[in-house]
Design a protein around this motif. Structure first.
Motif, mmCIF file in Angstrom:
data_model
loop_
_atom_site.group_PDB
_atom_site.id
_atom_site.type_symbol
_atom_site.label_atom_id
_atom_site.label_comp_id
_atom_site.label_asym_id
_atom_site.label_seq_id
_atom_site.Cartn_x
_atom_site.Cartn_y
_atom_site.Cartn_z
ATOM 1 N N THR A 136 0.842 -1.204 0.000
ATOM 2 C CA THR A 136 0.000 0.000 0.000
ATOM 3 C C THR A 136 0.875 1.250 0.000
ATOM 4 O O THR A 136 0.619 2.211 -0.735
ATOM 5 C CB THR A 136 -0.946 -0.010 1.215
ATOM 6 O OG1 THR A 136 -1.821 -1.143 1.094
ATOM 7 C CG2 THR A 136 -1.779 1.262 1.300
ATOM 8 N N GLN A 137 1.927 1.200 0.784
ATOM 9 C CA GLN A 137 2.860 2.337 0.830
ATOM 10 C C GLN A 137 3.613 2.461 -0.496
ATOM 11 O O GLN A 137 3.761 3.565 -1.036
ATOM 12 C CB GLN A 137 3.831 2.158 1.987
ATOM 13 C CG GLN A 137 4.781 3.321 2.170
ATOM 14 C CD GLN A 137 5.660 3.159 3.399
ATOM 15 O OE1 GLN A 137 5.671 2.124 4.049
ATOM 16 N NE2 GLN A 137 6.406 4.195 3.708
ATOM 17 N N LEU A 138 4.099 1.338 -1.033
ATOM 18 C CA LEU A 138 4.828 1.353 -2.301
ATOM 19 C C LEU A 138 3.973 1.954 -3.416
ATOM 20 O O LEU A 138 4.444 2.769 -4.216
ATOM 21 C CB LEU A 138 5.253 -0.075 -2.677
ATOM 22 C CG LEU A 138 5.958 -0.247 -4.029
ATOM 23 C CD1 LEU A 138 7.333 0.421 -4.007
ATOM 24 C CD2 LEU A 138 6.079 -1.730 -4.374
ATOM 25 N N PHE A 139 2.699 1.569 -3.463
ATOM 26 C CA PHE A 139 1.808 2.036 -4.530
ATOM 27 C C PHE A 139 1.233 3.434 -4.256
ATOM 28 O O PHE A 139 0.540 3.987 -5.105
ATOM 29 C CB PHE A 139 0.644 1.054 -4.728
ATOM 30 C CG PHE A 139 1.068 -0.338 -5.110
ATOM 31 C CD1 PHE A 139 2.204 -0.576 -5.858
ATOM 32 C CD2 PHE A 139 0.301 -1.425 -4.707
ATOM 33 C CE1 PHE A 139 2.582 -1.864 -6.218
ATOM 34 C CE2 PHE A 139 0.660 -2.722 -5.067
ATOM 35 C CZ PHE A 139 1.805 -2.934 -5.816
ATOM 36 N N ARG A 140 1.482 3.968 -3.048
ATOM 37 C CA ARG A 140 0.954 5.277 -2.655
ATOM 38 C C ARG A 140 -0.564 5.346 -2.880
ATOM 39 O O ARG A 140 -1.088 6.258 -3.523
ATOM 40 C CB ARG A 140 1.669 6.407 -3.413
ATOM 41 C CG ARG A 140 3.150 6.485 -3.108
ATOM 42 C CD ARG A 140 3.848 7.644 -3.780
ATOM 43 N NE ARG A 140 3.875 7.598 -5.225
ATOM 44 C CZ ARG A 140 4.740 6.908 -5.974
ATOM 45 N NH1 ARG A 140 5.674 6.185 -5.385
ATOM 46 N NH2 ARG A 140 4.704 6.955 -7.283
ATOM 47 N N LEU A 141 -1.256 4.346 -2.322
ATOM 48 C CA LEU A 141 -2.701 4.261 -2.523
ATOM 49 C C LEU A 141 -3.439 5.294 -1.676
ATOM 50 O O LEU A 141 -3.107 5.490 -0.499
ATOM 51 C CB LEU A 141 -3.212 2.860 -2.158
ATOM 52 C CG LEU A 141 -2.694 1.714 -3.016
ATOM 53 C CD1 LEU A 141 -3.255 0.391 -2.513
ATOM 54 C CD2 LEU A 141 -3.050 1.911 -4.487
ATOM 55 N N PRO A 142 -4.457 5.936 -2.245
ATOM 56 C CA PRO A 142 -5.285 6.836 -1.434
ATOM 57 C C PRO A 142 -6.105 6.018 -0.433
ATOM 58 O O PRO A 142 -6.258 4.799 -0.575
ATOM 59 C CB PRO A 142 -6.182 7.519 -2.472
ATOM 60 C CG PRO A 142 -6.196 6.599 -3.642
ATOM 61 C CD PRO A 142 -4.887 5.867 -3.643
ATOM 62 N N GLU A 143 -6.646 6.686 0.564
ATOM 63 C CA GLU A 143 -7.354 5.996 1.652
ATOM 64 C C GLU A 143 -8.511 5.135 1.171
ATOM 65 O O GLU A 143 -8.807 4.107 1.772
ATOM 66 C CB GLU A 143 -7.864 7.016 2.672
ATOM 67 C CG GLU A 143 -6.808 7.438 3.655
ATOM 68 C CD GLU A 143 -7.386 8.245 4.799
ATOM 69 O OE1 GLU A 143 -8.527 7.952 5.227
ATOM 70 O OE2 GLU A 143 -6.703 9.161 5.255
ATOM 71 N N ASN A 144 -9.205 5.551 0.122
ATOM 72 C CA ASN A 144 -10.388 4.803 -0.304
ATOM 73 C C ASN A 144 -10.049 3.533 -1.086
ATOM 74 O O ASN A 144 -10.914 2.696 -1.294
ATOM 75 C CB ASN A 144 -11.317 5.681 -1.145
ATOM 76 C CG ASN A 144 -10.699 6.064 -2.478
ATOM 77 O OD1 ASN A 144 -9.625 6.669 -2.516
ATOM 78 N ND2 ASN A 144 -11.354 5.715 -3.557
ATOM 79 N N LEU A 145 -8.804 3.353 -1.525
ATOM 80 C CA LEU A 145 -8.431 2.152 -2.268
ATOM 81 C C LEU A 145 -7.692 1.181 -1.364
ATOM 82 O O LEU A 145 -6.580 1.445 -0.901
ATOM 83 C CB LEU A 145 -7.569 2.504 -3.486
ATOM 84 C CG LEU A 145 -8.280 3.232 -4.613
ATOM 85 C CD1 LEU A 145 -7.323 3.487 -5.772
ATOM 86 C CD2 LEU A 145 -9.511 2.472 -5.098
ATOM 87 N N LYS A 146 -8.338 0.054 -1.104
ATOM 88 C CA LYS A 146 -7.788 -0.989 -0.233
ATOM 89 C C LYS A 146 -7.229 -2.101 -1.115
ATOM 90 O O LYS A 146 -7.907 -2.561 -2.054
ATOM 91 C CB LYS A 146 -8.909 -1.527 0.660
ATOM 92 C CG LYS A 146 -8.514 -2.650 1.564
ATOM 93 C CD LYS A 146 -9.722 -3.115 2.370
ATOM 94 C CE LYS A 146 -9.525 -4.540 2.830
ATOM 95 N NZ LYS A 146 -10.752 -5.140 3.306
ATOM 96 N N LEU A 147 -6.006 -2.534 -0.828
ATOM 97 C CA LEU A 147 -5.384 -3.615 -1.593
ATOM 98 C C LEU A 147 -6.053 -4.931 -1.247
ATOM 99 O O LEU A 147 -6.005 -5.385 -0.101
ATOM 100 C CB LEU A 147 -3.879 -3.668 -1.296
ATOM 101 C CG LEU A 147 -3.092 -4.747 -2.026
ATOM 102 C CD1 LEU A 147 -3.211 -4.611 -3.544
ATOM 103 C CD2 LEU A 147 -1.634 -4.702 -1.589
ATOM 104 N N HIS A 148 -6.705 -5.537 -2.219
ATOM 105 C CA HIS A 148 -7.400 -6.811 -2.015
ATOM 106 C C HIS A 148 -6.447 -7.987 -2.189
ATOM 107 O O HIS A 148 -6.368 -8.880 -1.342
ATOM 108 C CB HIS A 148 -8.571 -6.934 -2.994
ATOM 109 C CG HIS A 148 -9.346 -8.196 -2.846
ATOM 110 N ND1 HIS A 148 -8.959 -9.385 -3.432
ATOM 111 C CD2 HIS A 148 -10.469 -8.468 -2.159
ATOM 112 C CE1 HIS A 148 -9.815 -10.323 -3.115
ATOM 113 N NE2 HIS A 148 -10.752 -9.792 -2.343
ATOM 114 N N SER A 149 -5.727 -8.017 -3.312
ATOM 115 C CA SER A 149 -4.851 -9.140 -3.633
ATOM 116 C C SER A 149 -3.915 -8.727 -4.758
ATOM 117 O O SER A 149 -4.051 -7.647 -5.331
ATOM 118 C CB SER A 149 -5.661 -10.379 -4.028
ATOM 119 O OG SER A 149 -6.616 -10.050 -5.019
#
Length: 194
Positions: free
Chosen positions: A132-145
């Motif tokens: 999640t940190q590597l991809f710099r995901l915004p709060e609303n996008l949760k890493l599923h798989s």
């Protein structure tokens, strides 16, 4: 390839040639996601494509391969890595049944890839916080798989369950995957009220 043959042969692969995946295949994977059924038609699933070699290496350090096999047999070597990782993302702002939607989307994407001979490995044993940190995901996008994609350098085949009843997959003498499966009768029963 007919539909049932496509489904029967779309197995997990963990060793890949280093042949890049053409844009046409990527387009089909994305379109397969776009066409996926979705609860309430909320369409919460998004993907992030990781295909630059350095980025693939970075992701590979944050995923686990083949828990049922010893690392030397189930983990790809540097020259066997996938040429594409896809991060499956869940937009938590959307309504619906997100795990079900993700499952449908993942099935569609892996089947679309396999129709072009591109194998896949769906991964849940991943370091979500680090990715999640590597991809710099915004709060609303949760890493599923994560899904690894590439042209397989080995085969993967369904085989009958051995006499000892083990469901663990194993490698044959050519280091191809053998995946024990129950016969079709074991999966479905008919309900009758009377």
């Amino acid at each position: 390839m007919d539909r049932m043959h496509l489904i029967e042969t779309c197995r997990t692969y963990r060793r890949f040639t280093q042949t890049p995946i053409p844009q046409k295949v990527l387009d089909d994977i994305i379109n397969a996601l776009r066409c996926s059924s979705s609860a309430r038609n909320s369409q919460p699933i998004r993907i992030l494509l990781i295909r630059q070699p350095d980025d693939v290496q970075a992701v590979n350090r944050l995923v686990k391969w083949a828990a049922a096999l010893p690392p030397e047999l189930g983990t790809p070597k540097a020259d066997e890595l996938p040429t594409l990782f896809v991060a499956v993302l869940d937009d938590t702002n959307a309504l619906g049944s997100h795990d079900t939607d993700a499952g449908i989307a993942i099935a569609n994407m892996t089947l679309a890839a396999w129709a072009h001979g591109v194998g896949s490995c769906i991964m849940q044993a991943i370091n979500r916080p680090a990715l999640t940190q590597l991809f710099r995901l915004p709060e609303n996008l949760k890493l599923h798989s994560m899904i690894a994609f590439g042209y397989p350098s080995h085969k993967s085949t369904l085989v009958p369950i051995p006499e000892d009843g083990s469901l663990a997959y194993y490698l044959d003498e050519n280091k191809n995957y053998c995946v024990p499966r129950h016969c079709a009768d074991a999966f479905a029963q008919e309900f009758r009220s009377k």
